[in-house]
Design a protein around this motif. Structure first.
Motif, short mmCIF file in Angstrom:
data_model
loop_
_atom_site.label_atom_id
_atom_site.label_comp_id
_atom_site.label_asym_id
_atom_site.label_seq_id
_atom_site.Cartn_x
_atom_site.Cartn_y
_atom_site.Cartn_z
N ARG A 98 0.83 -1.21 0.00
CA ARG A 98 0.00 0.00 0.00
C ARG A 98 0.86 1.25 0.00
NH1 ARG A 98 -3.09 -3.14 3.69
NH2 ARG A 98 -2.13 -2.07 5.44
N ARG A 99 1.95 1.23 0.80
CA ARG A 99 2.83 2.38 0.86
C ARG A 99 3.51 2.62 -0.49
NH1 ARG A 99 5.43 4.39 5.87
NH2 ARG A 99 4.34 2.63 6.81
N PHE A 100 3.89 1.53 -1.13
CA PHE A 100 4.54 1.64 -2.44
C PHE A 100 3.58 2.26 -3.46
CE2 PHE A 100 5.54 0.18 -6.65
CZ PHE A 100 6.91 0.37 -6.73
N LYS A 101 2.35 1.75 -3.50
CA LYS A 101 1.38 2.25 -4.48
C LYS A 101 1.07 3.72 -4.23
CE LYS A 101 -0.75 -2.26 -5.23
NZ LYS A 101 -1.93 -3.11 -4.99
N HIS A 102 1.00 4.11 -2.93
CA HIS A 102 0.70 5.51 -2.61
C HIS A 102 1.83 6.41 -3.12
CE1 HIS A 102 -0.56 9.05 -0.42
NE2 HIS A 102 0.62 9.11 0.18
N LEU A 103 3.08 6.03 -2.83
CA LEU A 103 4.20 6.83 -3.28
C LEU A 103 4.30 6.84 -4.80
CD1 LEU A 103 6.97 5.94 -0.69
CD2 LEU A 103 5.78 8.11 -0.95
N ARG A 104 3.99 5.71 -5.42
CA ARG A 104 4.08 5.63 -6.89
C ARG A 104 3.11 6.62 -7.53
NH1 ARG A 104 6.31 1.65 -10.28
NH2 ARG A 104 6.39 2.61 -12.32
N ARG A 105 1.89 6.71 -6.95
CA ARG A 105 0.92 7.66 -7.48
C ARG A 105 1.40 9.10 -7.31
NH1 ARG A 105 -2.87 4.01 -5.17
NH2 ARG A 105 -2.94 5.28 -3.28
N ARG A 106 2.04 9.37 -6.16
CA ARG A 106 2.53 10.72 -5.90
C ARG A 106 3.68 11.09 -6.81
NH1 ARG A 106 3.57 12.06 0.24
NH2 ARG A 106 3.94 14.07 -0.78
N LEU A 107 4.39 10.05 -7.27
CA LEU A 107 5.54 10.30 -8.14
C LEU A 107 5.15 10.41 -9.61
CD1 LEU A 107 8.22 7.96 -6.58
CD2 LEU A 107 8.29 10.45 -6.67
N GLU A 108 3.86 10.21 -9.92
CA GLU A 108 3.43 10.23 -11.31
C GLU A 108 3.83 11.55 -11.97
OE1 GLU A 108 1.74 7.41 -12.01
OE2 GLU A 108 1.95 7.84 -14.14
N GLY A 109 4.54 11.45 -13.05
CA GLY A 109 4.94 12.64 -13.76
C GLY A 109 6.24 13.25 -13.29
N ARG A 110 6.85 12.70 -12.23
CA ARG A 110 8.11 13.24 -11.74
C ARG A 110 9.24 12.34 -12.21
NH1 ARG A 110 6.75 15.08 -5.52
NH2 ARG A 110 4.77 16.11 -5.97
N HIS A 111 10.47 12.87 -12.23
CA HIS A 111 11.59 12.12 -12.76
C HIS A 111 12.82 12.37 -11.90
CE1 HIS A 111 9.25 11.38 -16.37
NE2 HIS A 111 8.93 12.67 -16.35
N ASP A 146 -0.05 -9.98 -9.15
CA ASP A 146 0.39 -9.23 -7.97
C ASP A 146 1.54 -8.30 -8.33
OD1 ASP A 146 0.80 -8.42 -5.31
OD2 ASP A 146 2.21 -10.06 -4.96
N TRP A 147 2.53 -8.81 -9.02
CA TRP A 147 3.69 -7.99 -9.40
C TRP A 147 3.32 -6.93 -10.41
CZ3 TRP A 147 7.84 -12.42 -10.15
CH2 TRP A 147 8.25 -12.87 -8.88
N MET A 148 2.48 -7.27 -11.36
CA MET A 148 2.07 -6.30 -12.37
C MET A 148 1.33 -5.13 -11.73
SD MET A 148 0.85 -8.95 -15.37
CE MET A 148 0.37 -7.72 -16.59
N GLU A 149 0.50 -5.43 -10.74
CA GLU A 149 -0.24 -4.40 -10.04
C GLU A 149 0.67 -3.55 -9.16
OE1 GLU A 149 -3.20 -2.01 -8.36
OE2 GLU A 149 -3.24 -3.29 -10.14
N THR A 150 1.55 -4.19 -8.41
CA THR A 150 2.40 -3.49 -7.47
C THR A 150 3.43 -2.61 -8.17
OG1 THR A 150 2.16 -5.28 -5.85
CG2 THR A 150 4.00 -3.77 -5.53
N PHE A 151 4.06 -3.14 -9.20
CA PHE A 151 5.16 -2.43 -9.85
C PHE A 151 4.80 -1.89 -11.24
CE2 PHE A 151 7.09 -5.58 -6.96
CZ PHE A 151 7.80 -4.72 -6.14
N ARG A 152 3.54 -2.06 -11.63
CA ARG A 152 3.08 -1.57 -12.93
C ARG A 152 3.92 -2.14 -14.08
NH1 ARG A 152 0.98 4.70 -12.15
NH2 ARG A 152 -0.45 4.24 -10.42
N ILE A 153 4.12 -3.43 -14.04
CA ILE A 153 4.86 -4.12 -15.08
C ILE A 153 3.90 -4.54 -16.18
CG2 ILE A 153 6.25 -6.16 -15.60
CD1 ILE A 153 7.26 -6.07 -12.71
N PRO A 154 4.16 -4.17 -17.42
CA PRO A 154 3.27 -4.57 -18.51
C PRO A 154 3.49 -6.03 -18.89
CG PRO A 154 5.14 -3.37 -19.40
CD PRO A 154 5.26 -3.32 -17.89
#
Length: 306
Positions: A8-21, A260-268
């Protein structure tokens, strides 16, 4: 397996990082790796819940990103290896939005309801895995984000593989591990935290990319890959290019782990490949007798191909 609070913490941070580099993304990933390390050690005497001290963000980042690991020291005088040639990969998993097998869908939904509880975690020797690096031996930034999956087979029994991973291997050439193994009966065993680096593929690359993390060796995909191995059927122990294949239970469990991995890490789905494909030495042929169609119908049923 990424435990629920960390996921959950990973997904939250990933959303916050959207568009950042850039540095922000690398630093945030360092935070995640540190949090993972704390959680992974919770079974030992250093569990965070047993301490009143809550490390600051700077302390957490310092645990991962400061300094240079010993094996990366004195690399400035070593010649950088040329980047690998890019070999095309056309995934056998194709887009599928219709024609879903309802029987398979219902079975996977039922299995999924208790899947996390049934996954086992087994500790292996620390010599057989490591942390992901955000710098290479020449102190250039590299992206340690898990973004691909490599499929393997054990070449022997599940028990044999686990015992190998539990055995200390001080020699770098002998170190080996996967993140997750799946037995012929569908048993799922997690042995390396996905936020750590498993030693599943040595001399390897995917779509022309590798990461050099030790100046003594050529690059590999390990720094940004997740490794999953299927237990080999007994008729495959003696070698050969083929064997009787994997069980329906293995394909069911495989689909759920991948989801599970595809969802957590957004792997296509296009980034799910084989050890045979990423191997640059031409010595690996696993997973032998893998049936992509069986994985296709399952991933489609889980709505991961649409």
């Amino acid at each position: 397996m990424v435990r629920d609070p960390l996921t959950r913490r990973f997904k939250h941070l990933r959303r916050r990082l959207e568009g950042r580099h850039g540095i922000l993304a690398i630093g945030s990933f360092g935070l995640i790796v540190s949090l993972s390390s704390v959680i992974w050690l919770s079974s030992s005497d250093v569990a965070l819940t047993q301490s009143h001290h809550q490390p600051s963000l700077l302390e957490l980042l310092d645990q991962v990103t400061s300094g240079t690991p010993k094996q990366l020291d004195d690399a400035s005088n070593r010649m950088r290896p040329d980047p690998p040639e890019s070999t095309a990969w056309r995934s056998p998993l194709t887009r599928q939005c219709k024609g879903i097998d309802d029987q398979i869908r219902k079975r996977l939904v039922k299995l999924k309801s208790s899947f996390k509880q049934q996954r086992e975690q087994i500790a292996i020797d620390p010599s057989n895995y490591g942390k992901r690096y955000s710098v290479n031996p020449w102190k250039d930034s590299i992206d340690p984000m898990p973004r691909m999956v490599v499929l393997h087979e054990t070449a022997n029994s599940l028990t044999s593989a686990i015992n190998t991973f539990k055995t200390p291997h001080p020699n770098d050439h002998d170190q080996v591990s996967y993140h997750t193994l799946i037995g012929m009966n569908g048993r799922v065993v997690d042995v390396v935290d996905p936020l750590h680096r498993a030693y599943g593929a040595g001399y390897s690359a995917f779509l022309g990319e590798w990461a050099v993390t030790n100046p003594e060796f050529m690059g590999s995909v390990n720094n940004f890959a997740l490794h999953l191995s299927l237990e080999t059927p007994p008729d495959g122990y003696i070698g050969g290019r083929h064997h009787s294949g994997y069980t329906e239970q293995q394909y069911d469990a495989l689909a759920l782990v991948l989801e599970d991995w595809m969802e957590t890490f957004r792997i296509p789905s296009e980034a799910i490949t084989t050890h045979q494909h990423v191997d640059l030495g031409g010595e690996r042929g696993d997973p032998r007798s893998f049936n992509w169609k069986k994985l296709q119908v399952r991933m489609a049923a889980l709505k991961r191909l649409c």
